[in-house]
Design a protein around this motif. Structure first.
Motif: not given
Length: 369
Positions: A97-99, A80-86, A114-120, A52-56
């Protein structure tokens, strides 16, 4: 030692083997199956994981970073989501499996180093965690050039964080023990009922059953029900030992765990009865059980990651009840999901059990020939 008598015994065994078609098929089938499965279907290099991709941020730089991650081939965007919660909710339900989350202040983070992105990551599968680490190696400077701030001193891998949920310590026991519930139930339940009808025939009890007013359905269902209780006892033993010895969590409902185990037990018992109607002896029944057990272990996702298999092997694995049970048991125990949230796998187990039982009842005949 008389050579002539010895040769006569050898010829007798060869002729008997030629008449035993099931054993002859196992002689050729087992090595061929192992060669094909290990050489073609087993692949520990994961590709195409549902993500899933959440490019805010929505900037050119953030889109370039996401495209570079997708270019690795490790993930395939499905949500495709607007925030990490979905994305977290989809991971909990086992849909992805991955966000990949890019925060709204992406450009400021990039400039500040700084850290620019996170992989959940769904940490309930250790192989997925290892594959997700490749996304953190995407070189940020080549994907998002920046001449305003020197970033040469910042290692590329430190700019993208990988966060593993449900098993952050990457303990193999947490991943394996829930799967062992399904493996043990598959091995024992199929074997128990595979020899059920054959044993009645070999012990001479079939004559007594033929003389009773029992219908085919009553006889087959009656043979299954006692083993359901045995399977649930085995499930309780595995859960108790897994919790006590390895501290495996049960984050979801314990009732859902037993309901999922019950569905697998029914499916395996029905499969065993189907084998029993085809086998002519207990030895043949055990041979056929092994032929079913081998692909179940290798293709279900218990030993090797399901996502790394080619598409044809995944289609074959979808027929196996253990594949769907592993998704259910890991979802309930490790991610705290409910069975209703994973209804496709529940429906698949119900359909398999009903179909296998119906075919076994139709194939069974209350006669000796």
């Amino acid at each position: 030692m008389n050579g002539r008598r010895l040769w006569a015994i050898v010829l007798k065994e060869l002729r008997q083997l030629r008449r035993d078609r099931i054993t002859l098929a196992m002689v050729v089938g087992i090595p061929v199956a192992q060669l094909v499965l290990f050489g073609y279907a087993i692949n520990t290099n994961l590709r195409g994981l549902d993500a899933g991709i959440a490019d805010q941020a929505g900037t050119a730089g953030s889109r370039a970073l996401v495209m570079d991650m997708l270019a690795t081939g490790v993930v395939t965007p499905t949500v495709v989501a607007d925030s990490p919660e979905p994305l977290m909710e989809q991971i909990r339900r086992g849909r992805i499996s991955i966000g990949i989350v890019v925060p709204a202040d992406f450009e400021r983070r990039r400039i500040d180093g700084r850290q620019v992105a996170q992989v959940l990551v769904d940490g309930s599968d250790i192989a997925v965690q290892s594959a997700a680490a490749q996304l953190a190696q995407v070189p940020l400077d080549s994907a998002v050039p920046d001449t305003r701030a020197p970033l040469a001193s910042t290692p590329p891998e430190s700019r993208i964080g990988v966060v593993g949920f449900y098993n952050p310590q990457r303990r193999s026991a947490i991943h394996i023990v829930p799967g062992l519930v399904g493996v043990i139930l598959t091995m024992t339940m199929v074997l128990f009922t595979a020899i059920a009808v054959v044993r009645e025939r070999e012990r001479g009890n079939m004559e007594l059953l033929i003389a009773t007013p029992l219908t085919r359905s009553e006889l087959m269902v009656g043979k299954v029900l006692p083993y359901v209780a045995i399977g649930l006892v085995q499930t309780s033993v595995i859960l108790a030992l897994g919790t006590w010895l390895f501290h495996v969590p049960v984050r979801g409902s314990l009732l859902d765990v037993y309901l999922a185990a019950g569905l697998l037990i029914l499916g395996n018992l029905a499969l065993g009865l189907l084998i029993s109607t085809r086998a002519q002896s207990q030895f043949q029944a055990m041979q056929m059980t092994f032929f079913v057990f081998l692909p179940s272990i290798l293709l279900s996702g218990f030993m090797f990651p399901f996502a790394g298999m080619p598409r044809l092997a995944q289609w074959l694995a979808e027929v196996l009840p253990l594949t769907h049970f592993l998704r259910l048991i890991r979802g309930v125990m490790l991610r705290g999901a409910g069975l209703w949230e994973m209804w496709p796998d529940v429906l698949a187990l119900c359909a398999f059990a009903a179909l296998a039982m119906a075919i076994a009842i139709l194939r069974f005949r209350k006669r000796l020939d």
